[in-house]
Design an enzyme around this catalytic site. Sequence first.
Site, PDB file in Angstrom:
ATOM      1  N   GLU A  68       0.868  -1.168   0.000  1.00  0.00           N
ATOM      2  CA  GLU A  68       0.000   0.000   0.000  1.00  0.00           C
ATOM      3  C   GLU A  68       0.912   1.227   0.000  1.00  0.00           C
ATOM      4  O   GLU A  68       1.824   1.309   0.826  1.00  0.00           O
ATOM      5  CB  GLU A  68      -0.894   0.006   1.248  1.00  0.00           C
ATOM      6  N   ARG A 105       5.479 -12.857   9.545  1.00  0.00           N
ATOM      7  CA  ARG A 105       6.186 -11.647   9.172  1.00  0.00           C
ATOM      8  C   ARG A 105       7.533 -11.574   9.872  1.00  0.00           C
ATOM      9  O   ARG A 105       7.750 -12.192  10.904  1.00  0.00           O
ATOM     10  CB  ARG A 105       5.346 -10.404   9.445  1.00  0.00           C
ATOM     11  N   LYS A 158       4.574   0.612   9.804  1.00  0.00           N
ATOM     12  CA  LYS A 158       4.654   1.817   8.980  1.00  0.00           C
ATOM     13  C   LYS A 158       4.141   3.035   9.731  1.00  0.00           C
ATOM     14  O   LYS A 158       4.663   4.122   9.575  1.00  0.00           O
ATOM     15  CB  LYS A 158       3.808   1.629   7.721  1.00  0.00           C
TER      16      LYS A 158
HETATM   17  P1  ATP Z   1      -0.072  -1.605   6.545  1.00  0.00           P
HETATM   18  O1  ATP Z   1      -0.932  -2.545   5.756  1.00  0.00           O
HETATM   19  O2  ATP Z   1      -0.354  -1.550   7.986  1.00  0.00           O
HETATM   20  O3  ATP Z   1       0.084  -0.277   5.916  1.00  0.00           O
HETATM   21  P2  ATP Z   1       2.020  -3.434   5.906  1.00  0.00           P
HETATM   22  O4  ATP Z   1       3.345  -3.518   6.574  1.00  0.00           O
HETATM   23  O5  ATP Z   1       1.124  -4.610   5.885  1.00  0.00           O
HETATM   24  O6  ATP Z   1       1.388  -2.182   6.536  1.00  0.00           O
HETATM   25  P3  ATP Z   1       1.779  -3.357   3.043  1.00  0.00           P
HETATM   26  O7  ATP Z   1       2.168  -2.258   2.152  1.00  0.00           O
HETATM   27  O8  ATP Z   1       0.364  -3.751   3.091  1.00  0.00           O
HETATM   28  O9  ATP Z   1       2.284  -2.919   4.464  1.00  0.00           O
HETATM   29  O10 ATP Z   1       2.704  -4.610   2.771  1.00  0.00           O
HETATM   30  C1  ATP Z   1       3.000  -5.106   1.499  1.00  0.00           C
HETATM   31  C2  ATP Z   1       3.382  -6.542   1.606  1.00  0.00           C
HETATM   32  O11 ATP Z   1       4.511  -6.697   2.449  1.00  0.00           O
HETATM   33  C3  ATP Z   1       2.262  -7.371   2.189  1.00  0.00           C
HETATM   34  O12 ATP Z   1       2.126  -8.547   1.437  1.00  0.00           O
HETATM   35  C4  ATP Z   1       2.727  -7.667   3.580  1.00  0.00           C
HETATM   36  O13 ATP Z   1       2.222  -8.878   4.033  1.00  0.00           O
HETATM   37  C5  ATP Z   1       4.242  -7.684   3.426  1.00  0.00           C
HETATM   38  N1  ATP Z   1       4.890  -7.331   4.687  1.00  0.00           N
HETATM   39  C6  ATP Z   1       4.689  -6.221   5.412  1.00  0.00           C
HETATM   40  N2  ATP Z   1       5.404  -6.255   6.541  1.00  0.00           N
HETATM   41  C7  ATP Z   1       6.095  -7.414   6.546  1.00  0.00           C
HETATM   42  C8  ATP Z   1       7.010  -8.040   7.447  1.00  0.00           C
HETATM   43  N3  ATP Z   1       7.363  -7.457   8.585  1.00  0.00           N
HETATM   44  N4  ATP Z   1       7.503  -9.247   7.106  1.00  0.00           N
HETATM   45  C9  ATP Z   1       7.159  -9.827   5.958  1.00  0.00           C
HETATM   46  N5  ATP Z   1       6.310  -9.300   5.069  1.00  0.00           N
HETATM   47  C10 ATP Z   1       5.769  -8.109   5.350  1.00  0.00           C
END
Ligand code: ATP
Length: 565
Positions: free
Chosen positions: A42, A268, A278
Amino acid sequence: MTKAIMTKPENVAPEHFIRQIIKQDLASGKHQGRVATRFPPEPNGYLHIGHAKSICLNFGLAQEFSGTCNLRFDDTNPEKENQEYIDSIERDVRWLGFSWSGDVRHASDYFLQLYEYAVELIRQGKAYVDHLNAEQMREYRGTLTEAGRNSPFRDRGVEENLALFEQMRAGAFDDGECVLRAKIDMSSPNINMRDPVIYRIRKVDHHQTGNEWQIYPMYDYTHCISDALEEITHSICTLEFEDHRPLYDWVLDQLPVPCHPQQIEFSRLNLNYTVTSKRKLKQLVDEGHVNGWDDPRMPTIAGMRRRGYTPSALRQFCEMIGVTKSPGVVDVGMLEFAIRDDLDRNAPRAMCVLRPLRVVLENYPESSSEELWLSAHPKDESLGKRRLVFERELFIDQSDFMENPPSDFKRLTVGGEVRLRGGYIIKCERVIKDGQGVPIELRCSYDPETLGKNPVGRKVKGVIHWASANHSLKVQVRLYNRLFNHTSPDSGEDGKHFLEHINPESLVVLEGCVAEPGLVQASDALAYQFEREGYFVLDAKDSSSDALVFNRTVELRDSWAKVQK
Ligand code: ATP
Ligand code: MG
């Protein structure tokens, strides 16, 4: 707090469960022998080390199995998203060494299709417009132990729903006045299945679609359809989406989508001493606790790049930590290990005196100087040689001289000798101090017979780094330490807020450091080893041709090796 995982890299099995699933699917012909993954950020912040894991996994698997990997922006929250984030994400993915298949995609590319599918759900009697407000909706939703209740609007007819949804799209209602919900099961044990909202009204412009839409689809509804439209085979996501999988499958089962991808969850990446939410990273930036998203102390890809971490080291790290379904915390020392391992092999060597102390060689001719050529890397001749100038006035580091040293001190003392790296052996004859008794200059002599040779009749053990006084560069050096001094800064342990765990010494700036002349050619893409001090990289942003700034990438000390003993 889960115990930090410290696995030796060579012990990490190259196989992991997602790779196994893909191999089985290829063997059984499940997706016509295709592998298609995607990375779906996102654009509401910069990517961090956790995303790097997901990027390496998705792009890496596609590469390994001759498949494709899309980059898709999951852009259903226009208020929180912007073009800066989009640009940074594209740059970071490329920098990590990956390229996406075809054009960059956006969930917003599918807004019209998503709308038409929502109309289709309404036609099938599987979606309805609801006027409960947010608070009422919460009340009706029930809890983990208590079933939810049907909204009084749940059973309105198809025609009425179609008309209302059309009006929502046309802007007839205000934000929050009504939503479109999927009609699934208010008594499902899985709360995600209790008639989830699939569309909401947001009268804001979108960075891709401008003012075309006043209603925006929700993430859960959008994600599965986007995956299906892109004919993704394996939709890999993190564990918190496990409970959303029934909804993912439900939506796709109702609609005439081109395929039905398989959602697979993995745990994760959590790193100790690090925050990877984030929202919290944004707070650090917005409140000025760090200098932007690319501050070298940030665990963002942009920050790590600016700090001198390399794409290959990050990919190696992601390989080392493996992929599992069990939550855990990885020791940040393992990341540092991967960086050091890479830089030890690839970083050219250089000398930089961080805290200079002037040395005058009284028996060295005043108007003279000589060139010395040292290898740029002790084990890699291909990196060539570097030129140093030896002369009467030099600098050594303050910490390499002691007036009253302990018995095991091997560096310079009054009356003692030490070798200047790549140069001569010098002897300290006397020390000049300031009014407070602090040494400000050493008067020394050098032994002209000791260039590349041991002296006759005595042993000199210490070797220290140095810089010439007139043929060097004055540089600024930024010493970075961990941003947080607590292993799990945002755990709320001790009742403290994560900001309270910020390390006040996370950045120490040293002015007037003296570096060897060749560093004028340093690039921000390749760190140097400053001998005896650590790895340092030219700061990409704050350096100018007459004021170089170097960031400490990582210290030399191998804390990983210590833990293994
Ligand atoms: P948010 O959705 O709260 O803004 P997010 O960290 O989930 O934050 P996204 O941009 O939705 O951010 O993440 C993009 C991809 O990265 C998703 O598939 C998510 O599952 C993966 N991702 C995010 N954080 C991690 C992590 N700490 N370890 C592994 N994969 C991650
Ligand atoms: Mg997310």
